[in-house]
Design a protein around this motif. Structure first.
Motif, PDB file in Angstrom:
ATOM      1  N   SER A 189       3.373  -2.366 118.312  1.00 59.66           N
ATOM      2  CA  SER A 189       3.117  -1.986 116.932  1.00 59.66           C
ATOM      3  C   SER A 189       3.384  -0.504 116.869  1.00 59.66           C
ATOM      4  N   ALA A 190       3.882  -0.036 115.758  1.00 61.75           N
ATOM      5  CA  ALA A 190       4.194   1.382 115.661  1.00 61.75           C
ATOM      6  C   ALA A 190       3.311   2.027 114.621  1.00 61.75           C
ATOM      7  N   GLU A 191       2.957   3.274 114.887  1.00 58.98           N
ATOM      8  CA  GLU A 191       2.287   4.085 113.881  1.00 58.98           C
ATOM      9  C   GLU A 191       3.393   4.601 112.978  1.00 58.98           C
ATOM     10  N   ILE A 192       3.454   4.090 111.784  1.00 56.54           N
ATOM     11  CA  ILE A 192       4.469   4.578 110.850  1.00 56.54           C
ATOM     12  C   ILE A 192       3.749   5.200 109.670  1.00 56.54           C
ATOM     13  N   GLU A 193       4.122   6.421 109.380  1.00 56.91           N
ATOM     14  CA  GLU A 193       3.497   7.077 108.230  1.00 56.91           C
ATOM     15  C   GLU A 193       4.049   6.434 106.959  1.00 56.91           C
ATOM     16  N   ARG A 194       3.137   5.931 106.137  1.00 56.91           N
ATOM     17  CA  ARG A 194       3.567   5.304 104.894  1.00 56.91           C
ATOM     18  C   ARG A 194       3.849   6.388 103.861  1.00 56.91           C
ATOM     19  N   LEU A 195       5.027   6.360 103.273  1.00 55.16           N
ATOM     20  CA  LEU A 195       5.372   7.382 102.280  1.00 55.16           C
ATOM     21  C   LEU A 195       4.589   7.132 100.998  1.00 55.16           C
ATOM     22  N   PHE A 225      18.014  10.526 106.455  1.00 54.91           N
ATOM     23  CA  PHE A 225      16.601  10.219 106.199  1.00 54.91           C
ATOM     24  C   PHE A 225      16.354   8.728 106.382  1.00 54.91           C
ATOM     25  N   PHE A 226      15.130   8.402 106.760  1.00 55.77           N
ATOM     26  CA  PHE A 226      14.743   6.993 106.705  1.00 55.77           C
ATOM     27  C   PHE A 226      14.194   6.701 105.318  1.00 55.77           C
ATOM     28  N   PHE A 227      14.214   5.438 104.961  1.00 59.44           N
ATOM     29  CA  PHE A 227      13.526   5.024 103.735  1.00 59.44           C
ATOM     30  C   PHE A 227      12.636   3.846 104.046  1.00 59.44           C
ATOM     31  N   GLN A 228      11.713   3.569 103.129  1.00 55.23           N
ATOM     32  CA  GLN A 228      10.812   2.418 103.239  1.00 55.23           C
ATOM     33  C   GLN A 228      10.932   1.596 101.967  1.00 55.23           C
ATOM     34  N   VAL A 229      10.801   0.285 102.119  1.00 59.09           N
ATOM     35  CA  VAL A 229      10.909  -0.589 100.944  1.00 59.09           C
ATOM     36  C   VAL A 229       9.574  -0.600 100.210  1.00 59.09           C
ATOM     37  N   ARG A 277      10.742  -5.468  95.985  1.00 61.12           N
ATOM     38  CA  ARG A 277      11.965  -6.254  95.833  1.00 61.12           C
ATOM     39  C   ARG A 277      11.877  -6.959  94.487  1.00 61.12           C
ATOM     40  N   ASN A 278      12.830  -6.714  93.636  1.00 59.61           N
ATOM     41  CA  ASN A 278      12.821  -7.280  92.283  1.00 59.61           C
ATOM     42  C   ASN A 278      11.473  -7.052  91.606  1.00 59.61           C
ATOM     43  N   GLY A 279      10.903  -5.877  91.831  1.00 57.00           N
ATOM     44  CA  GLY A 279       9.646  -5.528  91.187  1.00 57.00           C
ATOM     45  C   GLY A 279       8.408  -6.033  91.911  1.00 57.00           C
ATOM     46  N   GLU A 280       8.574  -6.946  92.861  1.00 54.19           N
ATOM     47  CA  GLU A 280       7.444  -7.481  93.625  1.00 54.19           C
ATOM     48  C   GLU A 280       7.109  -6.512  94.749  1.00 54.19           C
ATOM     49  N   PRO A 281       5.888  -5.982  94.787  1.00 51.49           N
ATOM     50  CA  PRO A 281       5.564  -5.027  95.852  1.00 51.49           C
ATOM     51  C   PRO A 281       5.802  -5.633  97.240  1.00 51.49           C
ATOM     52  N   GLU A 282       6.369  -4.842  98.126  1.00 47.86           N
ATOM     53  CA  GLU A 282       6.616  -5.286  99.498  1.00 47.86           C
ATOM     54  C   GLU A 282       5.262  -5.432 100.200  1.00 47.86           C
ATOM     55  N   PRO A 283       5.044  -6.520 100.983  1.00 48.11           N
ATOM     56  CA  PRO A 283       3.772  -6.651 101.711  1.00 48.11           C
ATOM     57  C   PRO A 283       3.509  -5.408 102.577  1.00 48.11           C
ATOM     58  N   GLN A 284       2.263  -4.993 102.623  1.00 48.93           N
ATOM     59  CA  GLN A 284       1.891  -3.771 103.363  1.00 48.93           C
ATOM     60  C   GLN A 284       2.291  -3.862 104.840  1.00 48.93           C
ATOM     61  N   ASP A 285       2.239  -5.085 105.374  1.00 47.15           N
ATOM     62  CA  ASP A 285       2.556  -5.291 106.784  1.00 47.15           C
ATOM     63  C   ASP A 285       4.021  -5.078 107.128  1.00 47.15           C
ATOM     64  N   ALA A 286       4.877  -5.144 106.130  1.00 47.30           N
ATOM     65  CA  ALA A 286       6.319  -5.084 106.388  1.00 47.30           C
ATOM     66  C   ALA A 286       6.829  -3.645 106.550  1.00 47.30           C
ATOM     67  N   ALA A 301      11.596   4.231  99.003  1.00 48.81           N
ATOM     68  CA  ALA A 301      11.082   5.605  98.982  1.00 48.81           C
ATOM     69  C   ALA A 301      11.694   6.354 100.149  1.00 48.81           C
ATOM     70  N   ALA A 302      12.105   7.606  99.895  1.00 46.57           N
ATOM     71  CA  ALA A 302      12.645   8.442 100.974  1.00 46.57           C
ATOM     72  C   ALA A 302      12.111   9.853 100.819  1.00 46.57           C
ATOM     73  N   ARG A 303      11.670  10.434 101.930  1.00 46.11           N
ATOM     74  CA  ARG A 303      11.258  11.839 101.886  1.00 46.11           C
ATOM     75  C   ARG A 303      12.427  12.687 102.344  1.00 46.11           C
ATOM     76  N   LEU A 304      12.881  13.546 101.459  1.00 47.29           N
ATOM     77  CA  LEU A 304      14.117  14.296 101.686  1.00 47.29           C
ATOM     78  C   LEU A 304      13.744  15.672 102.236  1.00 47.29           C
ATOM     79  N   ASP A 305      13.474  15.714 103.533  1.00 48.57           N
ATOM     80  CA  ASP A 305      12.890  16.928 104.102  1.00 48.57           C
ATOM     81  C   ASP A 305      13.886  17.752 104.911  1.00 48.57           C
ATOM     82  N   GLU A 306      15.175  17.550 104.676  1.00 46.24           N
ATOM     83  CA  GLU A 306      16.173  18.346 105.405  1.00 46.24           C
ATOM     84  C   GLU A 306      17.236  18.784 104.399  1.00 46.24           C
ATOM     85  N   PRO A 307      17.376  20.106 104.212  1.00 46.35           N
ATOM     86  CA  PRO A 307      18.330  20.558 103.190  1.00 46.35           C
ATOM     87  C   PRO A 307      19.782  20.286 103.579  1.00 46.35           C
TER      88      PRO A 307
END
Ligand code: C2O
Ligand code: CU
Length: 465
Positions: A330-336, A400-404, A407-416, A434-440
């Motif tokens: 399991s990975a610690e992923i910071e949720r944006l 950058f990475f992004f997170q879903v 999908r079609n307005g349906e919130p992505e399950p938190q586990d995904a 969602a993408a955090r654009l932290d590199e110019p």
């Protein structure tokens, strides 16, 4: 001219196995796979620095029993040299272009300074005979890959691609790990690569008639009964989606583009669009056997799902059995967080213009006329992808990475929760990211069907410092 198999063997012998993609336990004698990737010499003795020399140059390779094909290679190899590193290492690549046309190298998925990203938004084309030095430090564990970013539909299909594996401090304990680079080539009866794009290839992206794993047709993957196997996969094909299945074997997906995912899941088929990576575990069958690794048809639009099932490679299970259980990961992923974040609409569409030419568009424009997206460094944006066409487009964002989010307005399950840089946007569907654009710098985003990207489905994102 030597056949590719003997060439691969000779190179593996001469470069040693420091960066070979497979690490069996020391006491076990395993017949080498004919699909092990070839490494490259690290010219820097420092433990946190990898210095390599890369050269793009024409060459000849023989696929199967065919006549030799004229290809383009990095250092004479397809795939190009495999680089294995750890988080925090600095990779320096002294790259020389020996092709008859300009090129660059893009480091797909790696978070790096924009000036090192290999796009024309940030650097001049590297002309024939010129050398350019790329250098950056790995921030994230995962499987990445590199390829040109000029005429990429042509240059990648001719053989210019390679894989980069970045390891974390603690990796799951497995018996065997294999890095598999999936590609296809379209060979004419005389063995030469077909560069001709018919209407179907223009529409769907070029698909070949010969499937390759680590540059080899009909590759054999060897393991033993009960072995815990970790596959690190990347799809580098221009247009082909791979939909893999090993009969009777359940795949546990533990990671994707940006490393391990939050909640692993099990699946029988693994769908991968061009550019995507997956990290899967499976337990080999308890008895000695030989299993096909199938590529199953997948409907990605315009009736493409009627293709036939094909075999990508064979899995040979033989030898002393072992008894391991699949490790928990399991990975610690910071949720944006996106409260108050601005939304960027990205409409993907296709149409024929008055001259009957097929155009691939973003926000109704063809690159380079797609209106530029502007952001401030550190800002998180919501990307509203709206696929208005009848086919899937794999969307790729550089830098950058992004997170879903939905999908079609349906919130992505938190586990995904997962960090992605390439994702399938199915035809006529919407994806909110969602993408955090932290590199110019100036960054590209595009469809990773390379014929679509080169056909206009590409845009630029300016991140102000
Ligand atoms: Cu793998 Cu802009 O690309
Ligand atoms: Cu596309």
């Amino acid at each position: 001219m030597v056949s590719f198999r003997s060439l691969a063997f000779a190179l593996v012998l001469s470069t040693g196995c420091e960066t070979a993609s497979e690490t069996p336990p020391a006491e076990r004698t395993v017949i080498p796979d004919d699909s092990v990737l070839q490494g490259v010499i690290d010219e820097n003795p420092a433990p946190d620095a990898i210095d390599i020399t890369l050269e793009a140059r024409p060459g000849e390779i023989q696929y199967g029993e065919n006549r030799p094909s004229t290809v383009w290679t990095y250092n004479g190899q397809i795939p190009g040299p495999f680089v294995e590193a750890k988080v925090g290492d600095t990779l320096t690549v002294r790259f020389t272009n020996r092709l008859p046309e300009p090129t660059t190298i893009h480091w797909h998925g790696i978070r790096l300074p924009a000036a090192m990203d290999g796009t024309l938004a940030m650097q001049d084309p590297i002309q024939p005979g010129e050398t350019f030095v790329y250098s950056f430090t790995f921030k994230d564990a995962g499987l990445y890959w590199y390829h040109p970013h000029i005429r990429s539909d042509i240059q990648v299909q001719k053989g210019l691609y390679g894989a980069i594996l970045v390891r974390a401090k603690d990796e799951p304990a497995v018996d065997q790990e294999k890095v598999l680079v999936l590609d296809d080539v379209r060979l004419k009866p005389d063995g030469s690569l077909s560069e001709f794009l018919d209407d179907e290839a223009k529409m769907m992206g070029r698909e070949g008639n010969t499937l390759l794993v680590n540059g080899i047709e009909s590759a054999t993957l060897r393991t033993w009964p009960g072995a815990l196997v970790r596959l690190r996969l990347v799809n580098v094909a221009n247009g082909r989606f791979f939909n893999l299945r090993i009969p009777g074997v359940t795949l546990r997906v533990i990671g994707t583009d940006g490393g391990l995912i939050f909640r692993p899941y099990e699946t029988d088929t693994l769908l991968m669009s061009p550019g995507e990576r997956y990290d899967v575990l499976f337990k080999a069958p308890a008895q000695a056997t030989t299993l096909p690794i199938y590529n199953e048809p997948y409907e990605r639009g315009h009736d493409s799902g009627h293709a036939e099932q094909t075999t990508v490679a064979e899995l040979v299970v033989e030898g002393e059995p072992s008894t391991g259980t699949i490790p928990q990961t399991s990975a610690e992923i910071e949720r944006l967080t996106v409260a108050g974040a601005a939304t960027v609409p990205i409409r993907l569409s296709e149409k024929f213009n008055e001259e009957g030419k097929l155009l691939f568009m973003i926000n109704e424009e063809v690159h380079p006329d797609v209106p530029m997206v502007h952001a401030m460094s550190g800002e998180t944006k919501v990307l509203e992808l709206d696929n208005q066409s009848d086919m899937d487009h794999p969307f790729h964002l550089h830098g950058f990475f992004f997170q879903v989010l939905a999908r079609n307005g349906e919130p992505e399950p938190q586990d995904a929760l997962a960090n992605k840089d390439t994702i399938i946007v199915p035809g006529r569907q919407k994806l909110t990211l969602a993408a955090r654009l932290d590199e110019p710098g100036m960054w590209m985003y595009h469809c990773h069907i390379l014929e679509h990207a080169e056909g206009g489905m590409m845009g630029e994102l300016e991140v102000a410092p």
